[in-house]
Enzyme design. Structure first.
Site, PDB file in Angstrom:
ATOM      1  N   ASP A 177       1.091  -1.247  -0.048  1.00 16.95           N
ATOM      2  CA  ASP A 177      -0.044  -0.030  -0.028  1.00 16.95           C
ATOM      3  C   ASP A 177       0.701   1.312  -0.216  1.00 16.95           C
ATOM      4  OD1 ASP A 177      -2.283   1.987   0.707  1.00 16.95           O
ATOM      5  OD2 ASP A 177      -3.241  -0.281   0.942  1.00 16.95           O
ATOM      6  N   HIS A 237      -3.659   5.801   3.439  1.00 23.65           N
ATOM      7  CA  HIS A 237      -4.283   4.898   2.938  1.00 23.65           C
ATOM      8  C   HIS A 237      -4.023   3.585   3.536  1.00 23.65           C
ATOM      9  CE1 HIS A 237      -6.027   1.565   0.225  1.00 23.65           C
ATOM     10  NE2 HIS A 237      -6.938   2.512  -0.076  1.00 23.65           N
ATOM     11  N   SER A 409     -11.318  -1.079  -0.739  1.00 27.76           N
ATOM     12  CA  SER A 409      -9.914  -1.015  -0.134  1.00 27.76           C
ATOM     13  C   SER A 409     -10.174  -1.456   1.434  1.00 27.76           C
ATOM     14  CB  SER A 409      -9.427   0.318  -0.230  1.00 27.76           C
ATOM     15  OG  SER A 409      -8.625   0.417  -1.407  1.00 27.76           O
TER      16      SER A 409
END
EC number: 3.4.21.-
Length: 580
Positions: A177, A237, A409
């Site tokens: 990520d 994220h 996600s």
């Protein structure tokens, strides 16, 4: 209404003739004690058993008679390494039963043999496993109530009972990520990672690839990542995804993690304006324990890789080869389906082979409006309004914080966490293909709407963990999964019209085969057939009752029997047991 449309409301069906009944009664001694085999499913090995002797039996009055009874039963278990099994009394319980202990741990088959032999003694009333019980866990994290995916509705993961059985301890999840930021509710579960971003501008740390997987921020100005693309703040994220996988739990702080006993290896591939296919492919290889030239080996190869990332187009050769390599090394690859509200076939890497592609659902149990869909979806998981760890910085890192995000996600790391739970309790590590089968076979139907295809349903953490503990794959599986004598398979579910298939081989002289379904909701129809798989019209036994309480009893049953559960209507939480 025609008579053809009416369902039969009958009792359990017994295939039994008069002569067979006579021989059955002769074959089943009236003095045989009861054997409680349910406890065998609670662990892989067993060493202590509780034996209740009948009032007035010599074993209660005479230590030598008790010793003789135990030694006789122990002889039924084959010797190991040339040594016969020893079985001795530990103490008498307050209520009168005898606690006995074998001198070595017994696997389930050995334990069952011993228990049945103990019960064959006419002095014995019952035999059971001295099983280990555990405190039920409700984590004390202060914001757990805001994590609807971990709640008790049928839209969630059904994870709370799973936490009583598994935490993910001993497993590693690689989060490929944006990297990670420091967070008190996460740091204890983070292992050393790597930064695979080779472009210094994208990486923002000025030195390309290095051993520092810290998220430097992925903000960008208007038009910086393409004409017409507006400015965006840093997403953090990777920190959010990692928290969903394995936030520190039961620490009176913040949120809980799906597999809070697992460890996370952060692998940085996304920076300013995204990340390159070449970097992501190398990261997959490294995270799964493969070799990347010029990069130190990963000291903690992952059982699971989570990739909450994607782009358009077909699965490339480079991406597919990287995934295939990871799978060949035993790493399960879990991928977000994408947020384009379109068919997943156009979303890379979710459209690659050998991945578990995850769609997102809402708190109502419906497919999220943004989620991709299609026949390429394997399973679904909560993805809307998911609270997790974050950072307050709008560009560079600020202070640790929490926030709710929406997206596939957020769904994918829930599934990656459940995979970690499963692998942590499986008797032997499951292959990625077996993991996928298990998740699909134990998934629950979406309680809300789904158009276009949401896979097998919402991942059911407790059913998946239970199936893993029992050494099975939760049902289904084409050729069928093997049932263990007396061991229940729990948490089964299927959508209307779908079916689960099993087999069980019954040795000669077993007397009676009894197959039962019980519990749960919906309506599962039980079919049993000798020698080949049953169909709607070909079967040895089909009770065909409303609900899930069905029984097939077959006499003189030596041979292989095929068991089928077909969903007359969507069912979940059903228990299947076969015993002889």
């Amino acid at each position: 209404m025609s008579t053809a449309s009416l369902r039969k409301r009958t009792g359990s069906l017994t295939i039994l003739g008069a002569s067979a009944l006579t021989s059955l009664l002769l074959a089943m001694p009236a003095f045989a004690g009861e054997v409680y085999l349910d406890g065998l499913a609670t662990a892989q090995t067993h060493q202590k058993f509780i034996v209740t002797y009948k009032d007035g039996s010599t074993a209660l009055a005479s230590p030598s008679a008790l010793t003789t009874s135990l030694r006789t039963a122990a002889r039924a278990v084959p010797a190991k390494a040339g040594k016969a099994l020893g079985l001795n009394s530990v103490r008498r319980l307050a209520l009168g039963p005898e606690l006995v202990r074998a001198d070595r741990a017994l696997d389930r088959a050995e334990a069952e043999t011993l228990m049945r032999q103990l019960a064959a003694d006419p002095n014995v009333q019952s035999v059971e496993v001295d099983q280990i019980l555990h405190a039920t866990l409700t984590p004390n994290d202060t914001r757990l109530s805001e994590q609807w995916a971990f709640g008790t509705t049928n839209a969630g993961l059904n994870i709370r009972p799973a936490w009583d059985k598994a935490t993910g301890s001993g497993t590693v999840v690689a989060v490929i990520d944006t990297g990670i930021t420091s967070h008190a509710d996460l740091n204890a579960n983070i292992l050393a990672g790597y930064d695979f971003i080779s472009d210094a501008t994208t990486a923002r740390d000025g030195n390309g690839r290095d051993s520092n997987a810290a998220d430097e921020g992925d903000w960008y100005a208007a038009n910086e990542c393409g004409a017409g693309i507006p400015a965006a703040s840093s997403s953090w994220h990777g920190t959010h995804v990692a928290g969903t996988v394995a936030a520190v739990t039961n620490n009176t702080t913040g949120v809980a993690g799906t597999a809070y006993g697992a460890k996370v290896v952060p692998v940085r591939v996304l920076g300013k304006c995204g990340g390159s296919l070449s970097d992501i492919a190398d990261a997959i290889v490294w995270a799964s324990g493969g070799t990347v030239s010029g990069i130190p080996a990963n000291a903690n190869p992952a059982e699971v890789i989570n990739m909450s990332l994607g782009g358009g187009g077909s699965c490339s050769t480079t991406m597919q080869n990287a995934i295939n390599g990871a799978v060949s090394r035993g790493t399960t690859v879990v991928v977000a389906a994408g947020n384009d509200a379109s068919n997943v076939s156009g979303s890379l890497p979710a459209n690659c082979a050998n991945v578990i592609a995850v769609a997102a659902t809402t708190s109502a149990g419906a497919k999220a409006s943004y989620s991709n869909f299609g026949t390429g979806i394997d399973v679904s998981a909560p993805g809307s309004s998911i609270l997790s760890t974050l950072n307050s910085g709008t560009t560079t890192p600020g202070s640790a914080s929490y926030a709710s995000y929406n997206g596939t996600s957020m769904a994918s790391p829930h599934v990656a966490g459940v995979v970690a739970l499963v692998q942590s309790v499986a008797p032997t590590a499951l292959t990625p293909a077996a993991v996928e089968t298990l998740l699909k076979n134990t998934a629950r139907a979406l309680p809300g709407a789904c158009s276009g295809g949401c896979g097998a349903g919402i991942v059911n953490a407790d059913a998946a963990v239970t199936a893993a503990i029992n050494g099975g794959s939760g049902g289904g599986g084409g050729g069928g999964n093997t049932l263990t004598n007396g061991t229940p398979v729990t948490g089964l579910g299927a959508a209307t019209g779908a079916e689960l298939n099993y087999t069980i081989t019954v040795p000669a002289g077993s007397g009676t085969l009894t197959v039962t379904t019980s519990g749960g909701s919906g309506d599962a129809d039980l079919y049993v057939r000798a020698g080949s798989a049953p169909t709607d019209s070909a079967y040895t036994c089909r009770p065909y009752r409303s609900g899930n309480a069905e029984t097939c009893t077959i006499t003189a049953p030596s041979g292989t029997y095929y068991v089928r559960l077909k969903a007359y209507s969507t069912f979940s939480g059903v228990t299947l047991r076969a015993s002889y």
